[in-house]
Write a protein that holds these residues in place. Structure first.
Motif, mmCIF file in Angstrom:
data_model
loop_
_atom_site.group_PDB
_atom_site.id
_atom_site.type_symbol
_atom_site.label_atom_id
_atom_site.label_comp_id
_atom_site.label_asym_id
_atom_site.label_seq_id
_atom_site.Cartn_x
_atom_site.Cartn_y
_atom_site.Cartn_z
ATOM 1 N N LEU A 260 0.502 -1.309 -0.281
ATOM 2 C CA LEU A 260 0.421 -0.227 0.103
ATOM 3 C C LEU A 260 1.108 1.150 0.051
ATOM 4 O O LEU A 260 1.712 0.907 1.109
ATOM 5 N N ASP A 261 0.212 2.404 -0.516
ATOM 6 C CA ASP A 261 0.961 3.685 -0.418
ATOM 7 C C ASP A 261 0.266 4.513 0.437
ATOM 8 O O ASP A 261 0.674 5.671 1.296
ATOM 9 N N GLU A 262 -1.127 4.256 0.627
ATOM 10 C CA GLU A 262 -2.376 5.149 1.227
ATOM 11 C C GLU A 262 -3.033 4.321 1.769
ATOM 12 O O GLU A 262 -3.314 3.425 1.148
ATOM 13 N N TRP A 263 -3.712 4.636 3.357
ATOM 14 C CA TRP A 263 -4.569 3.737 4.082
ATOM 15 C C TRP A 263 -5.260 5.032 4.114
ATOM 16 O O TRP A 263 -5.618 5.337 5.709
ATOM 17 N N PRO A 264 -6.124 5.343 3.430
ATOM 18 C CA PRO A 264 -7.032 7.310 3.812
ATOM 19 C C PRO A 264 -7.870 6.401 4.528
ATOM 20 O O PRO A 264 -9.836 6.474 4.096
ATOM 21 N N LYS A 265 -8.892 6.396 6.071
ATOM 22 C CA LYS A 265 -9.527 5.275 6.760
ATOM 23 C C LYS A 265 -10.629 6.453 6.679
ATOM 24 O O LYS A 265 -11.893 5.823 6.714
ATOM 25 N N GLY A 266 -10.502 7.788 6.108
ATOM 26 C CA GLY A 266 -11.442 8.759 7.014
ATOM 27 C C GLY A 266 -12.121 8.824 5.533
ATOM 28 O O GLY A 266 -13.319 10.052 5.515
ATOM 29 N N LEU A 267 -12.314 8.484 4.752
ATOM 30 C CA LEU A 267 -12.713 8.288 3.530
ATOM 31 C C LEU A 267 -14.046 6.768 3.006
ATOM 32 O O LEU A 267 -14.561 6.664 2.193
ATOM 33 N N THR A 268 -13.622 6.057 3.856
ATOM 34 C CA THR A 268 -14.494 5.058 3.894
ATOM 35 C C THR A 268 -16.028 5.224 5.007
ATOM 36 O O THR A 268 -15.814 6.552 5.453
ATOM 37 N N LEU B 201 -19.301 11.449 2.183
ATOM 38 C CA LEU B 201 -18.331 11.483 1.373
ATOM 39 C C LEU B 201 -17.926 14.225 1.819
ATOM 40 O O LEU B 201 -16.264 14.144 1.500
ATOM 41 N N GLU B 202 -19.153 14.378 1.306
ATOM 42 C CA GLU B 202 -19.234 16.128 1.583
ATOM 43 C C GLU B 202 -19.046 16.542 3.069
ATOM 44 O O GLU B 202 -18.114 17.823 3.021
ATOM 45 N N ALA B 203 -18.016 15.918 4.060
ATOM 46 C CA ALA B 203 -17.968 15.988 5.150
ATOM 47 C C ALA B 203 -16.629 16.677 4.945
ATOM 48 O O ALA B 203 -15.520 15.255 4.487
ATOM 49 N N PRO B 204 -15.842 17.507 6.051
ATOM 50 C CA PRO B 204 -14.481 18.380 5.687
ATOM 51 C C PRO B 204 -13.617 17.143 5.893
ATOM 52 O O PRO B 204 -12.273 17.150 4.837
ATOM 53 N N GLU B 205 -13.262 16.102 6.490
ATOM 54 C CA GLU B 205 -12.234 14.875 6.455
ATOM 55 C C GLU B 205 -12.071 14.976 5.380
ATOM 56 O O GLU B 205 -11.170 14.450 4.405
ATOM 57 N N ALA B 206 -14.098 14.031 4.909
ATOM 58 C CA ALA B 206 -13.469 13.176 3.371
ATOM 59 C C ALA B 206 -13.272 14.341 2.690
ATOM 60 O O ALA B 206 -12.761 13.108 0.975
ATOM 61 N N ASP C 285 -10.394 15.744 -2.536
ATOM 62 C CA ASP C 285 -9.618 16.172 -3.119
ATOM 63 C C ASP C 285 -8.113 15.714 -3.217
ATOM 64 O O ASP C 285 -7.609 15.553 -3.996
ATOM 65 N N GLY C 286 -7.059 15.409 -1.809
ATOM 66 C CA GLY C 286 -6.271 15.043 -1.765
ATOM 67 C C GLY C 286 -6.043 13.615 -3.271
ATOM 68 O O GLY C 286 -4.879 13.398 -4.162
ATOM 69 N N LEU C 287 -6.492 12.594 -3.235
ATOM 70 C CA LEU C 287 -6.487 11.954 -4.320
ATOM 71 C C LEU C 287 -6.995 11.992 -5.353
ATOM 72 O O LEU C 287 -6.161 11.667 -6.838
ATOM 73 N N ARG C 288 -7.927 13.811 -6.058
ATOM 74 C CA ARG C 288 -7.957 13.255 -6.942
ATOM 75 C C ARG C 288 -6.818 14.685 -7.625
ATOM 76 O O ARG C 288 -6.198 13.962 -8.427
ATOM 77 N N LYS C 289 -5.949 14.709 -6.660
ATOM 78 C CA LYS C 289 -4.427 14.990 -6.990
ATOM 79 C C LYS C 289 -3.765 14.491 -7.090
ATOM 80 O O LYS C 289 -2.719 14.417 -8.252
#
Length: 115
Positions: free
Chosen positions: A37-45, A71-76, A81-85
């Motif tokens: 893995l490169d990332e594991w963003p639990k806040g997106l789940t 997904l509209e919550a601030p952390e998610a 946005d980070g994944l979009r980049k």
């Protein structure tokens, strides 16, 4: 711009690019070394409540709607946005333990990243 969804149980491939686990819980039977893995963003789940509702027989369309709201919550939103980049810089592979990745939160995320 390439985004794809794969099962975490499938072996890594050279063209996976950034490998991102999008499940809240670590998948059984997979070591961290195997996962690569490169990332594991639990806040997106999805929230535990939403996940349990869906697996308890909720409709996929309603799940998609509710998950979109989460997904509209601030952390998610920030993580998304980070994944979009990241997608702008090369391929991104969203990994899930789901038996039906095409009817999972990973598919919802992939669609949002492709837009």
């Amino acid at each position: 711009m390439s985004v794809r969804v794969r099962r975490i149980y499938d072996p890594p491939e050279p063209d996976d690019g950034l490998r991102v686990l999008v499940d809240r819980l670590w998948p059984r039977g997979v070591s961290k070394e195997e996962a690569r893995l490169d990332e594991w963003p639990k806040g997106l789940t999805p929230s535990t409540e939403l996940r349990q509702w869906y697996h308890g027989g909720g409709s996929y369309e309603e799940f998609r709607r509710r998950y979109g709201t989460e997904l509209e919550a601030p952390e998610a939103a920030e993580l998304l946005d980070g994944l979009r980049k990241a997608v702008q810089n090369g391929p991104v592979t969203l990994l899930t333990g789901s038996k039906r990745p095409g009817e999972s939160h990973a598919d919802v995320l992939a669609e949002l990243l492709r837009d």
